[in-house]
Design a protein around this motif. Structure first.
Motif, PDB file in Angstrom:
ATOM      1  N   GLY A  65       0.841  -1.191   0.000  1.00  0.00           N
ATOM      2  CA  GLY A  65       0.000   0.000   0.000  1.00  0.00           C
ATOM      3  C   GLY A  65       0.871   1.234   0.000  1.00  0.00           C
ATOM      4  N   TRP A  66       0.245   2.350  -0.350  1.00  0.00           N
ATOM      5  CA  TRP A  66       0.998   3.609  -0.326  1.00  0.00           C
ATOM      6  C   TRP A  66       0.047   4.757  -0.025  1.00  0.00           C
ATOM      7  CZ3 TRP A  66      -0.141   7.503  -3.871  1.00  0.00           C
ATOM      8  CH2 TRP A  66      -0.852   7.134  -5.016  1.00  0.00           C
ATOM      9  N   ALA A  67       0.658   5.853   0.399  1.00  0.00           N
ATOM     10  CA  ALA A  67      -0.128   7.050   0.714  1.00  0.00           C
ATOM     11  C   ALA A  67       0.678   8.276   0.317  1.00  0.00           C
ATOM     12  CB  ALA A  67      -0.453   7.090   2.211  1.00  0.00           C
ATOM     13  N   ALA A  68      -0.018   9.378   0.103  1.00  0.00           N
ATOM     14  CA  ALA A  68       0.674  10.614  -0.272  1.00  0.00           C
ATOM     15  C   ALA A  68      -0.135  11.815   0.160  1.00  0.00           C
ATOM     16  CB  ALA A  68       0.892  10.661  -1.791  1.00  0.00           C
ATOM     17  N   LEU A  69       0.574  12.880   0.475  1.00  0.00           N
ATOM     18  CA  LEU A  69      -0.027  14.201   0.638  1.00  0.00           C
ATOM     19  C   LEU A  69       0.327  15.010  -0.601  1.00  0.00           C
ATOM     20  CD1 LEU A  69       0.848  15.029   4.350  1.00  0.00           C
ATOM     21  CD2 LEU A  69      -1.450  14.634   3.420  1.00  0.00           C
ATOM     22  N   SER A  70      -0.664  15.711  -1.137  1.00  0.00           N
ATOM     23  CA  SER A  70      -0.441  16.539  -2.320  1.00  0.00           C
ATOM     24  C   SER A  70      -1.033  17.913  -2.067  1.00  0.00           C
ATOM     25  CB  SER A  70      -1.129  15.926  -3.537  1.00  0.00           C
ATOM     26  OG  SER A  70      -0.681  14.604  -3.741  1.00  0.00           O
ATOM     27  N   ALA A  71      -0.517  18.893  -2.804  1.00  0.00           N
ATOM     28  CA  ALA A  71      -1.088  20.239  -2.704  1.00  0.00           C
ATOM     29  C   ALA A  71      -2.576  20.157  -3.046  1.00  0.00           C
ATOM     30  CB  ALA A  71      -0.380  21.181  -3.667  1.00  0.00           C
ATOM     31  N   TRP A  72      -3.399  20.831  -2.246  1.00  0.00           N
ATOM     32  CA  TRP A  72      -4.834  20.796  -2.542  1.00  0.00           C
ATOM     33  C   TRP A  72      -5.164  21.772  -3.660  1.00  0.00           C
ATOM     34  CZ3 TRP A  72      -9.304  23.851  -0.571  1.00  0.00           C
ATOM     35  CH2 TRP A  72     -10.512  23.275  -0.967  1.00  0.00           C
ATOM     36  N   LYS A  73      -4.618  22.975  -3.573  1.00  0.00           N
ATOM     37  CA  LYS A  73      -4.757  23.973  -4.626  1.00  0.00           C
ATOM     38  C   LYS A  73      -3.450  24.731  -4.744  1.00  0.00           C
ATOM     39  CE  LYS A  73      -9.760  24.801  -4.500  1.00  0.00           C
ATOM     40  NZ  LYS A  73     -10.115  24.721  -5.941  1.00  0.00           N
ATOM     41  N   ALA A  74      -3.210  25.317  -5.903  1.00  0.00           N
ATOM     42  CA  ALA A  74      -1.901  25.903  -6.184  1.00  0.00           C
ATOM     43  C   ALA A  74      -1.693  27.283  -5.548  1.00  0.00           C
ATOM     44  CB  ALA A  74      -1.707  26.017  -7.690  1.00  0.00           C
ATOM     45  N   ARG A  75      -2.751  28.053  -5.331  1.00  0.00           N
ATOM     46  CA  ARG A  75      -2.579  29.411  -4.798  1.00  0.00           C
ATOM     47  C   ARG A  75      -1.878  29.372  -3.446  1.00  0.00           C
ATOM     48  NH1 ARG A  75      -3.272  32.087  -9.291  1.00  0.00           N
ATOM     49  NH2 ARG A  75      -5.386  32.279 -10.058  1.00  0.00           N
ATOM     50  N   CYS A  76      -0.990  30.334  -3.203  1.00  0.00           N
ATOM     51  CA  CYS A  76      -0.102  30.295  -2.037  1.00  0.00           C
ATOM     52  C   CYS A  76      -0.854  30.253  -0.705  1.00  0.00           C
ATOM     53  CB  CYS A  76       0.838  31.496  -2.056  1.00  0.00           C
ATOM     54  SG  CYS A  76       1.971  31.430  -3.446  1.00  0.00           S
ATOM     55  N   ALA A  77      -2.007  30.903  -0.618  1.00  0.00           N
ATOM     56  CA  ALA A  77      -2.735  30.929   0.650  1.00  0.00           C
ATOM     57  C   ALA A  77      -3.265  29.545   1.050  1.00  0.00           C
ATOM     58  CB  ALA A  77      -3.876  31.934   0.591  1.00  0.00           C
ATOM     59  N   TYR A  78      -3.262  28.579   0.114  1.00  0.00           N
ATOM     60  CA  TYR A  78      -3.681  27.212   0.413  1.00  0.00           C
ATOM     61  C   TYR A  78      -2.515  26.338   0.889  1.00  0.00           C
ATOM     62  CZ  TYR A  78      -8.142  27.867  -2.134  1.00  0.00           C
ATOM     63  OH  TYR A  78      -9.382  28.274  -2.563  1.00  0.00           O
ATOM     64  N   ALA A  79      -1.344  26.938   1.117  1.00  0.00           N
ATOM     65  CA  ALA A  79      -0.126  26.136   1.303  1.00  0.00           C
ATOM     66  C   ALA A  79      -0.187  25.188   2.493  1.00  0.00           C
ATOM     67  CB  ALA A  79       1.090  27.062   1.432  1.00  0.00           C
ATOM     68  N   ARG A  80      -0.997  25.497   3.511  1.00  0.00           N
ATOM     69  CA  ARG A  80      -1.044  24.618   4.676  1.00  0.00           C
ATOM     70  C   ARG A  80      -2.258  23.687   4.649  1.00  0.00           C
ATOM     71  NH1 ARG A  80      -0.065  28.312   9.656  1.00  0.00           N
ATOM     72  NH2 ARG A  80       0.008  26.322  10.771  1.00  0.00           N
ATOM     73  N   SER A  81      -2.852  23.546   3.477  1.00  0.00           N
ATOM     74  CA  SER A  81      -3.901  22.550   3.240  1.00  0.00           C
ATOM     75  C   SER A  81      -3.354  21.515   2.263  1.00  0.00           C
ATOM     76  CB  SER A  81      -5.140  23.203   2.611  1.00  0.00           C
ATOM     77  OG  SER A  81      -5.650  24.203   3.453  1.00  0.00           O
ATOM     78  N   ALA A  82      -3.656  20.250   2.512  1.00  0.00           N
ATOM     79  CA  ALA A  82      -3.166  19.202   1.611  1.00  0.00           C
ATOM     80  C   ALA A  82      -4.248  18.162   1.397  1.00  0.00           C
ATOM     81  CB  ALA A  82      -1.914  18.545   2.172  1.00  0.00           C
ATOM     82  N   GLU A  83      -4.117  17.429   0.300  1.00  0.00           N
ATOM     83  CA  GLU A  83      -5.059  16.343  -0.009  1.00  0.00           C
ATOM     84  C   GLU A  83      -4.358  15.002   0.226  1.00  0.00           C
ATOM     85  OE1 GLU A  83      -7.015  16.792  -3.725  1.00  0.00           O
ATOM     86  OE2 GLU A  83      -8.290  15.035  -3.381  1.00  0.00           O
ATOM     87  N   ALA A  84      -5.054  14.103   0.890  1.00  0.00           N
ATOM     88  CA  ALA A  84      -4.484  12.783   1.195  1.00  0.00           C
ATOM     89  C   ALA A  84      -4.971  11.749   0.195  1.00  0.00           C
ATOM     90  CB  ALA A  84      -4.896  12.358   2.600  1.00  0.00           C
TER      91      ALA A  84
END
Ligand SMILES: CC(C)(COP(=O)(O)OP(=O)(O)OC[C@H]1O[C@@H](n2cnc3c(N)ncnc32)[C@H](O)[C@@H]1OP(=O)(O)O)[C@@H](O)C(=O)NCCC(=O)NCCS
Length: 163
Positions: A65-84
């Motif tokens: 199995g594997w998992a990843a965190l990815s940027a949720w949206k590209a705009r800088c103000a979203y930088a501390r939000s991520a998609e799992a």
């Protein structure tokens, strides 16, 4: 099961791709329509930042199995939000691997200073939604007929955990 969760290395990418491409071909749990090539997977891996790790679950010497965190949206103000994302090999479900991967990923998200993690799931996949609910995510959105795969329209549910 003797299960280890660790950061992925380039040597794990064939196994990561095999696990994922099975679902590309057979399932609406991913909205990708064509399998990733080894080159595409390598580019995805090489393009990640410290806040967006890839991890693997290893049992008996195999990546299952594997998992990843990815940027949720590209705009800088979203930088501390991520998609799992979490994918467990199709023949190893319901043995606690997905939960272990997601809990480990949330620890890494906290350590990286992220504020919230978002999970998107096709509404016809109770396993994904139940896994996220089991570790504290709440449903925050339901988008109707935003995907089209295997000849039908698909809804997406968004789940969120504020860390
Ligand atoms: C979703 C997925 C990662 C779950 O992994 P898993 O290793 O089978 O899950 P676990 O055994 O760790 O289950 C943890 C909890 O999730 C829930 N759950 C998992 N599978 C479930 C299912 N089929 N039905 C209902 N609840 C389920 C349960 O609450 C479970 O706890 P329990 O076993 O104590 O009841 C796995 O089904 C998968 O890889 N699916 C395809 C890819 C996918 O949909 N990924 C999510 C999109 S990013």
């Amino acid at each position: 099961m003797d299960l280890t969760i660790r950061p992925a290395t380039a040597d794990d990418l064939d196994a990561v791709n095999a696990i994922y491409n099975h679902y590309v071909a057979t399932s609406t749990c991913t909205f990708q329509l064509d399998p990733d090539t080894a080159e595409e997977r390598r580019a995805w891996f090489d393009g990640r930042s410290a806040a967006h790790p890839v991890t693997v679950a290893v049992a008996g010497g195999e990546v299952i199995g594997w998992a990843a965190l990815s940027a949720w949206k590209a705009r800088c103000a979203y930088a501390r939000s991520a998609e799992a994302s979490v994918y467990v090999r199709h023949d190893r479900h319901r043995r606690g691997v997905g939960r272990a991967l997601l809990l480990d990923l949330l620890d890494r998200a906290r350590a990286a200073g992220l504020h919230t993690v978002i999970g998107g799931a096709c509404s016809e996949h109770p396993a994904s939604l139940a896994l996220q609910e089991a570790v504290g995510f709440e449903r925050v959105a339901h988008f109707r007929e935003v995907g089209h795969k295997f000849g039908r329209w698909l809804d997406v549910v968004y789940m969120q955990l504020v860390l």
